[in-house]
Design a protein around this motif. Structure first.
Motif, short mmCIF file in Angstrom:
data_model
loop_
_atom_site.label_atom_id
_atom_site.label_comp_id
_atom_site.label_asym_id
_atom_site.label_seq_id
_atom_site.Cartn_x
_atom_site.Cartn_y
_atom_site.Cartn_z
N LEU A 341 18.32 -0.50 7.43
CA LEU A 341 19.49 -0.75 6.61
C LEU A 341 19.54 0.27 5.47
N PRO A 342 20.65 1.01 5.33
CA PRO A 342 20.76 1.92 4.18
C PRO A 342 20.87 1.10 2.90
N VAL A 343 20.15 1.49 1.88
CA VAL A 343 20.21 0.79 0.59
C VAL A 343 20.61 1.79 -0.50
N PRO A 344 21.17 1.30 -1.61
CA PRO A 344 21.66 2.21 -2.66
C PRO A 344 20.56 2.77 -3.54
N VAL A 345 19.61 3.44 -2.92
CA VAL A 345 18.56 4.17 -3.64
C VAL A 345 18.80 5.65 -3.36
N ALA A 346 18.99 6.44 -4.41
CA ALA A 346 19.25 7.86 -4.23
C ALA A 346 18.12 8.50 -3.43
N PRO A 347 18.45 9.45 -2.54
CA PRO A 347 17.41 10.07 -1.70
C PRO A 347 16.22 10.60 -2.49
N VAL A 348 16.45 11.11 -3.69
CA VAL A 348 15.35 11.67 -4.48
C VAL A 348 14.33 10.61 -4.87
N PHE A 349 14.74 9.33 -4.87
CA PHE A 349 13.85 8.25 -5.27
C PHE A 349 13.28 7.46 -4.09
N GLN A 350 13.72 7.75 -2.89
CA GLN A 350 13.26 6.99 -1.73
C GLN A 350 11.87 7.43 -1.29
N SER A 351 11.14 6.47 -0.75
CA SER A 351 9.82 6.76 -0.21
C SER A 351 9.92 7.79 0.92
N ASN A 352 8.89 8.57 1.10
CA ASN A 352 8.86 9.55 2.19
C ASN A 352 8.53 8.92 3.53
N VAL A 353 8.15 7.64 3.53
CA VAL A 353 7.80 6.95 4.78
C VAL A 353 9.10 6.64 5.53
N ARG A 354 9.25 7.22 6.72
CA ARG A 354 10.50 7.07 7.47
C ARG A 354 10.55 5.78 8.30
N HIS A 355 9.40 5.29 8.72
CA HIS A 355 9.37 4.06 9.53
C HIS A 355 8.46 3.04 8.89
N ARG A 356 8.96 1.81 8.81
CA ARG A 356 8.16 0.71 8.29
C ARG A 356 8.38 -0.54 9.13
N GLN A 357 7.39 -1.40 9.12
CA GLN A 357 7.46 -2.65 9.86
C GLN A 357 7.95 -3.78 8.94
N ALA A 358 8.55 -4.80 9.54
CA ALA A 358 8.78 -6.06 8.83
C ALA A 358 7.50 -6.88 8.94
N PRO A 359 7.19 -7.72 7.97
CA PRO A 359 5.88 -8.42 7.97
C PRO A 359 5.82 -9.60 8.93
N ARG A 360 4.69 -9.77 9.55
CA ARG A 360 4.42 -11.00 10.28
C ARG A 360 4.14 -12.11 9.27
N LEU A 361 4.54 -13.30 9.60
CA LEU A 361 4.37 -14.43 8.69
C LEU A 361 2.89 -14.63 8.35
N GLY A 362 2.60 -14.59 7.05
CA GLY A 362 1.24 -14.84 6.58
C GLY A 362 0.26 -13.72 6.84
N ALA A 363 0.76 -12.53 7.17
CA ALA A 363 -0.15 -11.43 7.53
C ALA A 363 -1.06 -11.00 6.38
N GLU A 364 -0.65 -11.28 5.14
CA GLU A 364 -1.45 -10.86 3.98
C GLU A 364 -2.08 -12.04 3.26
N ASN A 365 -2.34 -13.11 3.96
CA ASN A 365 -2.89 -14.28 3.30
C ASN A 365 -4.25 -14.03 2.66
N GLU A 366 -4.93 -12.97 3.10
CA GLU A 366 -6.22 -12.66 2.48
C GLU A 366 -6.07 -12.30 1.00
N LEU A 367 -4.84 -11.92 0.62
CA LEU A 367 -4.61 -11.60 -0.81
C LEU A 367 -4.82 -12.82 -1.69
N LEU A 368 -4.69 -14.01 -1.14
CA LEU A 368 -4.91 -15.22 -1.92
C LEU A 368 -6.38 -15.43 -2.24
N GLU A 369 -7.24 -14.75 -1.49
CA GLU A 369 -8.68 -14.92 -1.70
C GLU A 369 -9.25 -13.84 -2.62
N SER A 370 -8.41 -12.82 -2.89
CA SER A 370 -8.96 -11.68 -3.67
C SER A 370 -8.92 -11.97 -5.16
#
Length: 370
Positions: A341-370
């Motif tokens: 989805l294009p978002v209103p972030v100017a190209p100069v400010f956008q991340s260089n990462v061209r492909h990203r995943q959507a998160p699986r539910l609870g994939a980062e639950n280990e953060l609750l233990e840190s």
């Protein structure tokens, strides 16, 4: 380096306004951690159509985010979330007013954990006022702020808008704007703040012209009678011979002169003194004499401020949009990918990462233990 790299956002919101706001922050480099219900997660995950386990809607709105699943009603939920809250910069929530406080996660409670936190509350009617707890959706806010009443069809009935103006323009975009204001203020004072983002409140700015007319005593606007509601031949939609439409906006005289010359409008209908209804009928008759393709050729390269009304598919494949690379980034799930989805972030400010995943539910639950 993206401008928000190093910024951590905890996002308790679901569906559209909050997730769109945190998506914009993520695209500018922020780390966004979604807080979701166990088993089901964000309601948007269940929508159609699907891309693997989740809906396309969810995948598009949650590109590059992380997910933690936790039952916020558990007595120990706040303590489990405390380490995240302590190091977060921004918290976004979208519950009805009072819900977060009942969960022990209201602004006053969270501020005791992290006084620098920018706490963004997005709601339909705002945190205060008689309607603050009234259930509503985008269409209701558009209806009750006077916007829908100015958008009518030929029979005078309001037309269902295809865009979610309150959710995005009234909720997500002002949330991002005010989060950035608050972060700038925090740089100066060292303290966070709670932001009250009301989707209904923020719609009024879009009818600034009507408010100016009404509040000044010049008269409240009427559907189909004003410059931008169909009362002028210079700002109108006209049907072509093949059933398509021309969106004509030759407001200034130089554009109007070019437009009327190209469509061969009778001279008496060009004059500013011409009755608006008669001029609209005359322009409609001329536009109805040719197909959309013919008008596109006639208007090509001319200063007339006219467009053939495009389908969404045509718009995505417009050579200009393709050349701009607007859909060049991708988002995926475990089972596929699609343009992001294009978002209103100017190209100069956008991340260089061209492909990203959507998160699986609870994939980062280990953060609750840190």
């Amino acid at each position: 380096m993206s401008p928000l790299e190093g910024l951590t956002v905890i996002d308790f919101s679901t569906l559209l306004p909050g997730p769109m706001a945190s998506l914009i922050l993520a695209e500018a480099g922020a780390t966004v951690i979604k807080i979701e219900r166990p088993q089901t997660g964000d309601d948007m995950r269940t929508y159609q159509p699907r891309l693997g386990e989740d809906s396309v809607n969810f995948v598009m709105l949650n590109r590059g985010k992380r997910s933690i699943s936790i039952d916020l009603k558990r007595p120990d939920a706040r303590e489990k979330l405390r380490p995240l809250i302590e190091r977060a910069d921004v918290l976004i929530e979208q519950f009805r007013p009072g819900v977060m406080s009942r969960l022990g996660l209201g602004y006053d409670e969270v501020r005791e954990i992290n006084s620098r936190l920018v706490y963004c509350s997005i709601s339909g009617w705002g945190q205060t006022g008689p309607k603050s707890n009234v259930a509503a959706h985008d269409l209701n806010y558009v209806a009750e702020t006077g916007m829908l009443g100015l958008c009518t069809g030929s029979d005078g009935a309001p037309v269902l808008p295809p865009m979610l103006a309150a959710d995005i323009a009234g909720g997500a975009y002002p949330a991002v704007m005010n989060i950035m204001f608050a972060l700038r203020e925090r740089d100066r004072t060292g303290h966070g703040v709670q932001l009250d983002i009301s989707m209904a409140d923020n719609l009024f700015a879009f009818n600034y012209w009507g408010l100016g007319s009404g509040l000044s005593g010049a008269g409240w606007p009427k559907p189909g009678a004003e410059l931008v509601t169909g009362g002028s031949p210079r700002y109108h939609i006209y049907r072509t011979a093949d059933g398509r439409y021309v969106a004509a906006a030759p407001l200034e005289d130089k554009f109007w002169d070019n437009f009327t010359r190209l469509i061969e409008l009778p001279a008496d209908m060009k004059d500013p003194s011409a009755v608006a209804e008669k001029a609209i009928e005359a322009v409609a008759a001329r536009i109805a004499s040719r197909t959309a393709a013919q008008w596109k050729v006639i208007f090509e390269g001319q200063d007339v401020c006219c467009s053939i009304v495009a389908t969404l598919e045509e718009a995505v494949n417009d050579p200009h949009i393709v050349a701009r690379g607007l859909f060049g980034r991708t988002v995926g799930s475990q089972d596929g990918r699609l343009p992001a989805l294009p978002v209103p972030v100017a190209p100069v400010f956008q991340s260089n990462v061209r492909h990203r995943q959507a998160p699986r539910l609870g994939a980062e639950n280990e953060l609750l233990e840190s």
